[in-house]
Design a protein around this motif. Structure first.
Motif, PDB file in Angstrom:
ATOM      1  N   ARG A  68       8.830  -5.964   3.174  1.00  0.00           N
ATOM      2  CA  ARG A  68      10.034  -5.842   3.306  1.00  0.00           C
ATOM      3  C   ARG A  68      10.228  -4.393   3.631  1.00  0.00           C
ATOM      4  O   ARG A  68       9.383  -3.378   3.413  1.00  0.00           O
ATOM      5  CB  ARG A  68      10.732  -6.162   1.813  1.00  0.00           C
ATOM      6  N   GLU A  69      11.443  -4.265   4.286  1.00  0.00           N
ATOM      7  CA  GLU A  69      11.835  -2.791   4.660  1.00  0.00           C
ATOM      8  C   GLU A  69      11.763  -1.807   3.610  1.00  0.00           C
ATOM      9  O   GLU A  69      12.665  -1.961   2.537  1.00  0.00           O
ATOM     10  CB  GLU A  69      13.051  -2.703   5.603  1.00  0.00           C
ATOM     11  N   THR A  70      11.065  -0.887   3.374  1.00  0.00           N
ATOM     12  CA  THR A  70      11.260   0.296   2.386  1.00  0.00           C
ATOM     13  C   THR A  70      11.773   1.353   2.995  1.00  0.00           C
ATOM     14  O   THR A  70      12.893   1.156   3.450  1.00  0.00           O
ATOM     15  CB  THR A  70       9.835   0.414   1.624  1.00  0.00           C
ATOM     16  N   PHE A  71      11.283   2.785   2.879  1.00  0.00           N
ATOM     17  CA  PHE A  71      11.800   3.738   3.194  1.00  0.00           C
ATOM     18  C   PHE A  71      11.965   3.879   4.899  1.00  0.00           C
ATOM     19  O   PHE A  71      12.873   3.898   5.405  1.00  0.00           O
ATOM     20  CB  PHE A  71      10.961   4.939   2.724  1.00  0.00           C
ATOM     21  N   PHE A  72      10.909   3.695   5.573  1.00  0.00           N
ATOM     22  CA  PHE A  72      10.970   3.726   6.990  1.00  0.00           C
ATOM     23  C   PHE A  72      10.933   2.560   7.741  1.00  0.00           C
ATOM     24  O   PHE A  72      11.106   2.565   8.899  1.00  0.00           O
ATOM     25  CB  PHE A  72       9.675   4.530   7.630  1.00  0.00           C
ATOM     26  N   GLY A  73      10.892   1.462   6.841  1.00  0.00           N
ATOM     27  CA  GLY A  73      11.053   0.127   7.750  1.00  0.00           C
ATOM     28  C   GLY A  73       9.537  -0.241   8.062  1.00  0.00           C
ATOM     29  O   GLY A  73       8.888   0.546   7.833  1.00  0.00           O
ATOM     30  N   ASN A  74       9.449  -1.183   8.647  1.00  0.00           N
ATOM     31  CA  ASN A  74       8.225  -1.718   9.247  1.00  0.00           C
ATOM     32  C   ASN A  74       8.094  -1.179  10.740  1.00  0.00           C
ATOM     33  O   ASN A  74       9.080  -0.929  11.569  1.00  0.00           O
ATOM     34  CB  ASN A  74       7.946  -2.957   9.321  1.00  0.00           C
ATOM     35  N   SER A 146       5.817   3.760   2.236  1.00  0.00           N
ATOM     36  CA  SER A 146       6.098   2.618   3.314  1.00  0.00           C
ATOM     37  C   SER A 146       4.782   2.802   4.211  1.00  0.00           C
ATOM     38  O   SER A 146       3.849   3.638   4.060  1.00  0.00           O
ATOM     39  CB  SER A 146       7.240   3.336   4.286  1.00  0.00           C
ATOM     40  N   PHE A 147       4.534   1.654   5.030  1.00  0.00           N
ATOM     41  CA  PHE A 147       3.321   1.518   5.973  1.00  0.00           C
ATOM     42  C   PHE A 147       3.827   2.212   7.019  1.00  0.00           C
ATOM     43  O   PHE A 147       4.710   2.071   7.784  1.00  0.00           O
ATOM     44  CB  PHE A 147       3.070  -0.003   6.118  1.00  0.00           C
ATOM     45  N   GLY A 148       2.769   3.174   7.292  1.00  0.00           N
ATOM     46  CA  GLY A 148       3.057   3.871   8.908  1.00  0.00           C
ATOM     47  C   GLY A 148       1.576   4.280   9.407  1.00  0.00           C
ATOM     48  O   GLY A 148       0.621   3.750   8.773  1.00  0.00           O
ATOM     49  N   PRO A 149       1.595   4.763  10.624  1.00  0.00           N
ATOM     50  CA  PRO A 149       0.311   4.882  11.166  1.00  0.00           C
ATOM     51  C   PRO A 149      -0.740   5.600  10.439  1.00  0.00           C
ATOM     52  O   PRO A 149      -1.999   5.548  10.597  1.00  0.00           O
ATOM     53  CB  PRO A 149       0.711   5.910  12.335  1.00  0.00           C
ATOM     54  N   ARG A 150      -0.215   6.294   9.263  1.00  0.00           N
ATOM     55  CA  ARG A 150      -1.382   7.378   8.585  1.00  0.00           C
ATOM     56  C   ARG A 150      -1.550   6.724   6.991  1.00  0.00           C
ATOM     57  O   ARG A 150      -2.292   7.088   6.340  1.00  0.00           O
ATOM     58  CB  ARG A 150      -0.965   8.681   8.733  1.00  0.00           C
ATOM     59  N   THR A 151      -0.678   5.966   6.545  1.00  0.00           N
ATOM     60  CA  THR A 151      -0.671   5.430   5.540  1.00  0.00           C
ATOM     61  C   THR A 151      -2.204   5.060   4.791  1.00  0.00           C
ATOM     62  O   THR A 151      -2.575   3.783   5.227  1.00  0.00           O
ATOM     63  CB  THR A 151       0.493   4.282   5.095  1.00  0.00           C
ATOM     64  N   MET A 152      -2.744   5.492   3.858  1.00  0.00           N
ATOM     65  CA  MET A 152      -3.921   5.107   3.092  1.00  0.00           C
ATOM     66  C   MET A 152      -3.720   4.518   2.013  1.00  0.00           C
ATOM     67  O   MET A 152      -4.627   3.596   1.434  1.00  0.00           O
ATOM     68  CB  MET A 152      -4.983   6.338   2.931  1.00  0.00           C
ATOM     69  N   LEU A 153      -2.659   4.662   1.291  1.00  0.00           N
ATOM     70  CA  LEU A 153      -2.308   4.214  -0.160  1.00  0.00           C
ATOM     71  C   LEU A 153      -0.913   4.265  -0.400  1.00  0.00           C
ATOM     72  O   LEU A 153      -0.231   5.103   0.175  1.00  0.00           O
ATOM     73  CB  LEU A 153      -3.220   5.382  -0.916  1.00  0.00           C
ATOM     74  N   ILE A 154      -0.375   3.085  -0.701  1.00  0.00           N
ATOM     75  CA  ILE A 154       0.805   2.901  -1.064  1.00  0.00           C
ATOM     76  C   ILE A 154       1.193   3.278  -2.759  1.00  0.00           C
ATOM     77  O   ILE A 154       0.493   2.640  -3.548  1.00  0.00           O
ATOM     78  CB  ILE A 154       1.531   1.563  -1.045  1.00  0.00           C
ATOM     79  N   CYS A 155       1.697   4.386  -3.168  1.00  0.00           N
ATOM     80  CA  CYS A 155       2.024   4.831  -4.402  1.00  0.00           C
ATOM     81  C   CYS A 155       3.098   5.626  -4.290  1.00  0.00           C
ATOM     82  O   CYS A 155       3.897   6.050  -3.348  1.00  0.00           O
ATOM     83  CB  CYS A 155       0.878   5.480  -4.996  1.00  0.00           C
ATOM     84  N   ASP A 156       3.944   5.701  -5.490  1.00  0.00           N
ATOM     85  CA  ASP A 156       5.369   6.246  -5.833  1.00  0.00           C
ATOM     86  C   ASP A 156       5.025   7.606  -6.570  1.00  0.00           C
ATOM     87  O   ASP A 156       4.148   7.623  -7.476  1.00  0.00           O
ATOM     88  CB  ASP A 156       5.777   5.334  -6.729  1.00  0.00           C
ATOM     89  N   ALA A 157       5.571   8.851  -6.181  1.00  0.00           N
ATOM     90  CA  ALA A 157       5.268   9.904  -6.767  1.00  0.00           C
ATOM     91  C   ALA A 157       5.717  10.211  -7.946  1.00  0.00           C
ATOM     92  O   ALA A 157       5.280  11.177  -8.691  1.00  0.00           O
ATOM     93  CB  ALA A 157       5.991  10.948  -5.648  1.00  0.00           C
TER      94      ALA A 157
END
Ligand SMILES: [Zn+2]
Length: 324
Positions: A68-74, A146-157
């Motif tokens: 689903r679309e989070t911060f930057f969307g897909n 959000s998933f992006g070209p550099r995302t290695m890990l999804i986590c919340d600060a």
């Protein structure tokens, strides 16, 4: 399908449950908490671990599993918009990021020959970060919501899924205004840094709402300093200046007249074409005292300490010009 190993084994061993900080084990696509009372399972999506504490995050694990679309969307959905925006001049300009990252690299490499740095909000490369990236001695763990070209890990600060004292540095660029509780995020940053670890933050001051509903707060230069009161300052100041602040203000003034998508795109193009030059004043203004009262965004670089800057001492750090 075998999970991709996106960061070195040594870094994977630093991962902890975002709910209870217990160790994690990975079996195929699932990551499980080893604490029997918690026993939370976390998925991986295309090999990217999704380590979200649903009890305190505005995000659900399923937001990422279902893409689903989070911060930057897909990425795919945004490609057209990104292409369109590339054609018009931007009215934003990060003046000091590149210099600051150079300085952060120097500080990191003085403390360790192979520093490990956590990037929060790292789905795309932050402005000016190239110098840090090009230094092979510095290893980055790039995380985001959000998933992006550099995302290695999804986590919340708000719940960083790493062991205490894991990192030599933490970068949090253009993120804290988007956190519901930036003070908690800074406590977490402090926790995951090693002794003397370095934090580098850039946070909005005079910027209108960006990121839609994921935008919560702003900081003055002094307010930003207080956020990092458990750190010893290396440097702080304006990173984006009053020219950019004025251009944004003018742009959003124009956008206030319209709700239709097509009219807003037209106003955005018109606004950019008639205000993009304002950002160039920032090269002149960026280090002026008045800019400490009027900047678009501020930065802070500092090292972790066990001392806390008192609010009375904070007052002495005001360096703006004050009221007219
Ligand atoms: Zn747990």
């Amino acid at each position: 399908m075998q999970s991709r190993i996106l960061f070195p084994q040594s870094v994977q061993q630093l991962l902890r449950c975002p709910r209870c900080h217990a160790r994690l084990t990975q079996a195929g696509q699932q990551i499980g908490c080893t604490n029997s009372e918690c026993a939370t399972n976390y998925p991986t999506v295309d090999g990217i671990p999704v380590l979200i504490n649903e009890q305190s995050s505005v995000f659900l694990i399923d937001d990422f599993v279902s893409r689903r679309e989070t911060f930057f969307g897909n990425i795919g959905e945004n490609r057209l918009k990104r292409m369109a925006l590339r054609l018009i001049p931007t009215n934003s300009k990060n003046i000091k990021g590149r210099t600051n990252y150079g300085r952060m690299s120097d500080v990191l490499l003085r403390q360790s020959s192979s520093p490990l740095v956590l990037v929060i909000g790292g789905s795309i490369l932050g402005e000016g970060m190239e110098s840090l990236l090009s230094n092979a001695a510095i290893a980055l763990v790039e995380s985001d919501v959000s998933f992006g070209p550099r995302t290695m890990l999804i986590c919340d600060a708000h719940d960083i899924p790493f062991e205490d004292g894991s990192f030599d540095g933490v970068i949090v660029q253009a993120v804290l205004e988007h956190a519901v509780d930036p003070y908690r995020c800074c406590e977490e940053i402090h926790r995951v840094l090693k002794e003397q670890g370095v934090v580098y933050a850039e946070t909005s001051f005079m910027q209108q709402v960006h990121g839609g509903r994921y935008d919560f707060t702003r900081f003055t230069h002094l307010g930003h300093r207080r956020l990092f009161r458990r750190f010893r300052e290396i440097d702080s100041g304006a990173v984006c200046g009053p020219g950019m602040a004025l251009a944004w203000s003018y742009q959003y003034f124009l956008l206030s007249f319209a709700t239709s998508r097509s009219l807003r795109v037209l106003l955005r193009v018109f606004g950019s074409l008639t205000s993009f030059y304002l950002k160039y004043f920032d090269h002149y203004l960026i280090n002026k005292r008045g800019t400490l009262d009027a900047a678009s965004a501020y930065y802070f670089m500092g090292t972790k300490t066990e001392e806390v800057l008192s609010d009375r001492d904070l007052m002495e750090l005001y360096k703006g010009v004050g009221s007219p």
